[in-house]
Design an enzyme around this catalytic site. Sequence first.
Site, PDB file in Angstrom:
ATOM      1  CG  ASP A 172      -0.229  -0.007   2.509  1.00  0.00           C
ATOM      2  OD1 ASP A 172       0.997   0.117   2.519  1.00  0.00           O
ATOM      3  OD2 ASP A 172      -0.901  -0.145   3.545  1.00  0.00           O
ATOM      4  CE1 TYR A 266       9.513   0.595   4.134  1.00  0.00           C
ATOM      5  CE2 TYR A 266       7.715   1.539   2.878  1.00  0.00           C
ATOM      6  CZ  TYR A 266       8.175   0.876   4.009  1.00  0.00           C
ATOM      7  OH  TYR A 266       7.304   0.499   5.000  1.00  0.00           O
TER       8      TYR A 266
END
Length: 443
Positions: A172, A266
């Site tokens: 997600d 990330y």
Amino acid sequence: MDDRKFSVLIAGGGSTYTPGIVLTLLEHIKKFPLRKLKFYDNDGERQKKIADACRILVKERAPEVEFESSTNPEEAFSDVDFVMAQIRVGKYAMRSQDEKIPLAHGVVGQETTGPGGIAYGLRSIPGVIQLVDYMEKYSPNAWMLNYSNPAAIVAEATRRLRPNSKIINICDMPIDIMDRMAAILNLKDRNELVFRYYGLNHFGWWTDIRDKTGKDLMPALKEYVAKNGYWVGGDYDKNTEASWEETFKKAADVYALDPSTLPNTYLKYYLYPSWVVKHSDPKYTRTDEVEAYRQKNVFGECARIVKNSSAKDTNFVSDQHSTYIVDLCTAIAYDTKQRMLAIIPNEGAISNIDPTATVEVPCLFGATGAERIAMGKAATFQKGMITEQNSVEKLAVDAWEQHSYVKLWEAFSLCKIVPDAGVAKDILDDMIVANKDFWPELK
Ligand SMILES: NC(=O)c1ccc[n+]([C@@H]2O[C@H](COP(=O)([O-])OP(=O)(O)OC[C@H]3O[C@@H](n4cnc5c(N)ncnc54)[C@H](O)[C@@H]3O)[C@@H](O)[C@H]2O)c1
Ligand SMILES: O=P(O)(O)OC[C@H]1O[C@H](O[C@H]2[C@H](O)[C@@H](O)[C@@H](O)O[C@@H]2CO)[C@H](O)[C@@H](O)[C@@H]1O
Ligand SMILES: [Mn+2]
């Protein structure tokens, strides 16, 4: 629309995400009709706390939906159309080790990244494979949407070990970022964006974003992200925790490295590991925050619902994470061919990357699952990073399959955020001790 109603199993019923998913399923019951909602977990005590509250929620909002909760695989996996898999093998106690052990050696300690992510991967592989096997035994026509992390390593393992299974691995994070992009541009939500994206899970880049008229939205987004990252602020971010605020803002520095694309958040761990370590407290990591806030709130609210025998005034809300999962189920159930991301064997989707790599690219979702859309060539910077990180993920799965110490040491050593093989070995040796109840014995 026909008259089918679906039976959904949440595997990892004791997860902190369960009430949000239940609420979203109930809110979307017209779009995705339910006949049964089931929970499965291997920790009956933890699951019961969530299930007792959700039973009340379901009874109040959709009394026609049958509710069941079980720790018995046969009971749980029988008569199911969709499995939503969200297990955390080793629970928060082990997530804490994944974060703290690398940090004790001066290396990023993160749930899905670096040594922590690899350690979690070796715990998750057998757990998720077991869920797939239960599904195939008791409900062979069902689909599994797996978001148990680390999704990249889990997806590589299912690609190799269960190549014909009806499992789709998802994440997600891009959804959250695309909702932010829509907010930045004053658009309704992520569904207004037509996008191109490629990479690995928690390791990817948008190369093109347009509105539905074909207008290029990249210039406006880039201008914003260069200054603010994906931080929206104000009401939008009123409930965003401090560590996520740091992550969304840091995307500005990640973006600076390749101004031709927009990055996944990330990537900060891979591109700014020293900065991340400097901003980490080895004694108080993300797990401590999650236990103190999300876990406490979710279990506290469940206890309150049970005490009042009512969920009418609950503060549980449906979030992006669960609306995405319901969108995916709806697309598969009704063959809508909606375009969404999946973590899937490459097979040419990124033309200059190993066809056996497990990549994250847009797919068309329908009755036969996810059909990848070709994203063309990865640029030199991305190709280098993807090739290295995908090798790390492959070595981790090799290590689990072959029970190989050397393969795992190679995985740790190749990982971009670990400075050298000596540090890799020190971390690995500590992790072997910490994971003795979960990992195979390494030779
Ligand atoms: N892919 C994504 O984008 C995404 C997003 C959010 C969460 N997640 C993942 O969802 C999972 C749940 O997260 P959480 O923070 O709510 O964790 P949690 O610890 O609250 O819940 C996980 C549940 O899984 C159960 N469990 C552990 N091993 C099991 C097994 N072998 N069989 C059955 N049940 C088992 C635990 O008992 C626990 O109740 C994690 O893997 C997390 O990383 C993924
Ligand atoms: O540290 P945690 O447990 O809060 O989050 C780790 C997960 O982070 C991402 O998911 C976010 C998502 O991006 C956000 O929109 C919202 O739904 O919360 C999620 C969880 O906090 C990531 O994609 C997951 O893989 C991580 O597990
Ligand atoms: Mn994710």
